[in-house]
Each structure stands twice: as C-alpha cells, then as structure tokens.
Design an enzyme around this catalytic site. Structure first.
Site, mmCIF file in Angstrom:
data_model
loop_
_atom_site.group_PDB
_atom_site.id
_atom_site.type_symbol
_atom_site.label_atom_id
_atom_site.label_comp_id
_atom_site.label_asym_id
_atom_site.label_seq_id
_atom_site.Cartn_x
_atom_site.Cartn_y
_atom_site.Cartn_z
ATOM 1 N N HIS A 9 -9.739 -52.251 -88.807
ATOM 2 C CA HIS A 9 -9.742 -53.158 -87.645
ATOM 3 C C HIS A 9 -9.293 -52.413 -86.390
ATOM 4 O O HIS A 9 -8.514 -51.463 -86.454
ATOM 5 C CB HIS A 9 -8.935 -54.441 -87.903
ATOM 6 C CG HIS A 9 -7.458 -54.340 -87.867
ATOM 7 N ND1 HIS A 9 -6.652 -54.629 -88.942
ATOM 8 C CD2 HIS A 9 -6.599 -54.019 -86.866
ATOM 9 C CE1 HIS A 9 -5.382 -54.486 -88.608
ATOM 10 N NE2 HIS A 9 -5.325 -54.110 -87.352
ATOM 11 N N ASN B 140 -7.695 -51.349 -92.722
ATOM 12 C CA ASN B 140 -9.010 -51.875 -93.116
ATOM 13 C C ASN B 140 -10.068 -51.631 -92.031
ATOM 14 O O ASN B 140 -11.135 -52.227 -92.050
ATOM 15 C CB ASN B 140 -8.923 -53.378 -93.438
ATOM 16 C CG ASN B 140 -8.484 -54.214 -92.239
ATOM 17 O OD1 ASN B 140 -8.250 -53.675 -91.149
ATOM 18 N ND2 ASN B 140 -8.373 -55.514 -92.423
ATOM 19 N N ASP C 210 -4.416 -57.139 -77.198
ATOM 20 C CA ASP C 210 -4.271 -58.370 -77.972
ATOM 21 C C ASP C 210 -2.858 -58.944 -77.882
ATOM 22 O O ASP C 210 -1.937 -58.286 -77.391
ATOM 23 C CB ASP C 210 -4.664 -58.133 -79.449
ATOM 24 C CG ASP C 210 -4.073 -56.843 -80.018
ATOM 25 O OD1 ASP C 210 -3.176 -56.260 -79.387
ATOM 26 O OD2 ASP C 210 -4.509 -56.421 -81.101
ATOM 27 N N GLU D 151 -11.108 -58.053 -87.099
ATOM 28 C CA GLU D 151 -11.078 -57.827 -88.542
ATOM 29 C C GLU D 151 -12.486 -57.563 -89.075
ATOM 30 O O GLU D 151 -13.479 -57.869 -88.399
ATOM 31 C CB GLU D 151 -10.478 -59.069 -89.227
ATOM 32 C CG GLU D 151 -9.048 -59.392 -88.807
ATOM 33 C CD GLU D 151 -8.002 -58.477 -89.471
ATOM 34 O OE1 GLU D 151 -8.377 -57.451 -90.073
ATOM 35 O OE2 GLU D 151 -6.807 -58.820 -89.374
HETATM 36 C C1 GLP Z 1 -2.167 -54.141 -85.228
HETATM 37 C C2 GLP Z 1 -2.696 -54.082 -83.794
HETATM 38 C C3 GLP Z 1 -3.721 -52.982 -83.623
HETATM 39 C C4 GLP Z 1 -3.195 -51.688 -84.206
HETATM 40 C C5 GLP Z 1 -2.988 -51.866 -85.680
HETATM 41 C C6 GLP Z 1 -2.470 -50.599 -86.379
HETATM 42 O O1 GLP Z 1 -2.917 -54.946 -86.045
HETATM 43 N N1 GLP Z 1 -3.243 -55.319 -83.370
HETATM 44 O O2 GLP Z 1 -4.014 -52.831 -82.237
HETATM 45 O O3 GLP Z 1 -4.100 -50.639 -83.970
HETATM 46 O O4 GLP Z 1 -2.023 -52.884 -85.869
HETATM 47 O O5 GLP Z 1 -1.118 -50.491 -86.179
HETATM 48 P P1 GLP Z 1 -0.229 -49.260 -86.525
HETATM 49 O O6 GLP Z 1 -0.443 -48.275 -85.443
HETATM 50 O O7 GLP Z 1 1.162 -49.801 -86.544
HETATM 51 O O8 GLP Z 1 -0.659 -48.759 -87.859
#
Ligand code: GLP
Length: 237
Positions: free
Chosen positions: A138, A136, A67, A143
């Site tokens: 995702h 959440n 993304d 989402e």
């Molecule tokens: C963001 C990214 C996701 C990632 C998520 C969790 O929203 N788009 O790909 O998995 O955060 O991030 P973290 O690993 O910092 O908790």
C-alpha cells in the site's frame, strides 16, 4: 526511474533528504508532499538539520500530507497531524497556513476529499512527493484492490495495516478503521516521487515492485508508470 540501494536506514534518510534539499535550493516555493510512518522519521531529522545549518528555508514552502485517520482528534498523539508537528513542522520555519493534512474530523468527509484535491491543484500541484510503502504494497492508505484512478477518498483500513500501525496506539482496538487518503491518481499527479523502504520487513514489497508487474492488487506498482520515480531501498541482510 532510479533505484538507489543503501546499506543503512541512516543512509536512506540522508539520500532522501539531499533530494529535497536540492529541490528547495532550485525552487524555494516548492510544493512538497509529505508522508508519515516509521520510514520518514530519519528523513525529517536530516531535513531539520539542513534547515538549522541554513541550507534551506521553508518560508515559501507549501506542503500536503498523504493521509490522516478518521475519527481521532487532530491533537491526539497518534494522529498524523501530531506526528508532523512533532517530527517536523515545529522545528522549521513553515507557517501553519502553509501545511495541510486531510481533516479526518470534517463534518462532511466526502466534501473534505474533494476540497483536499482541489487545494493541491490550486497550489499548482506537488513538485516533490515523499512516500513509504506498506508491507502489502500500500502507498499512503491505498490498500490492495484500490483503483489506479482514485483521487483523495475515504478508505477502510485492512486488518494487516491496523495491526502494523497499532504500535502508535495503546491497543489495537484504538486504531481507527478508516482514513482519508490521497488516491493513487492524486499521487501519480505529483511531479517527482521519492519512495523510501528499509528493512527486512520491506524486502518482499520492494522485490514485488522490482518485478515490474503492474496490478491493482499491488498499489505501489502503478508508480512504475510515473515519469520521475526514485526508489531508495535496502535491508540489514
Ligand atoms: C502507513 C502510512 C503510509 C506508510 C506506511 C508504512 O500505513 N499511511 O503512508 O508508508 O504506513 O509505514 P512504515 O514506514 O512505518 O513502515
């Protein structure tokens, strides 16, 4: 499906790295799927070490990221492009034409989504995909409520995701409200998936996944239908 419980973030990073090293030793021209966020930072450190030790090469690797934000310049320190260059690409022998992120500044964003899925398909598909998970549930920027049939698309970020990601920006108002993300179906099309989650903050998300209930209200739950999923998880407590 494989669940691997680890007792530290470092161990999670090493286990995830070893799966990627094995993949590259088995197929040097693998197509890899990369993720951003806090979870994979240690993974990138480990994989750079493996590269420096001469265990693997990225000469023939192509990669696709999950993304990218819409509307911030790719050279902004908060873009996922900058994150990838800083944490990984600049440290290994992957050439610029071989790594890909969705272009969050494309003039025609819808067209960019179609182009991105097409270029993944033309590469032969992603052999091994790294994933993190949002609190959440995702995955990438899909989402809760996202259709399981979604391909790469434009999404509105929830307030909770914007607040979570505000740490990468000067203030919350600077966090983009939209992103381009590979869809749930695009992720399900990958051949092998490694999901990483460590820390007390992620316990509820992992418990929910472990419960086995598959619902679009919890995007990660669709991964339970994937034929080759490894979950590497743990917490301090
Ligand atoms: C963001 C990214 C996701 C990632 C998520 C969790 O929203 N788009 O790909 O998995 O955060 O991030 P973290 O690993 O910092 O908790």
């Amino acid at each position: 499906m494989k669940w691997i419980k680890v007792s530290s973030y470092e161990e999670m990073s090493k286990v995830a790295c070893s799966i990627f090293v094995k993949q590259l030793q088995h197929k040097s021209n693998s197509v890899l799927g990369f993720a951003t966020g806090g979870s994979p930072v240690g993974f990138y450190k480990e994989i750079v070490k493996s590269y420096q030790a001469g265990e693997i090469s990225f000469d023939h690797v192509r990669s696709f990221n999950l993304d990218e934000y819409i509307g911030i310049p790719s050279n902004s320190p908060a873009s996922y492009y900058s994150y990838m260059v800083e944490n990984f690409f600049q440290h290994v022998n992957i050439s610029k034409e071989n790594y890909h992120l969705p272009d969050g500044n494309a003039i025609d964003l819808k067209e960019e989504c179609v182009r991105y899925d097409k270029s993944i398909e033309e590469s032969g598909g992603i052999d091994l995909q790294l994933l993190g998970i949002g609190v959440n549930g995702h995955i990438a920027f899909n989402e809760p409520g996202t259709s399981f049939a979604s391909l790469t698309n434009i999404v509105n970020l929830t307030e909770s995701t914007r607040i979570e990601n505000a740490r990468y920006f000067e203030n919350i108002a600077d966090v983009p409200t939209q992103a381009i993300t590979m869809g749930i179906q695009s992720i399900m099309n990958t051949k092998k998936i490694v999901l990483t989650a460590f820390g007390d903050k992620k316990v509820a998300a992992i418990d929910q996944l472990y419960s086995g209930k598959i619902t679009e209200d919890y995007p990660a739950s669709q991964l339970l239908m994937h034929p080759n999923l490894t979950v590497i998880y743990g917490s301090e407590g």
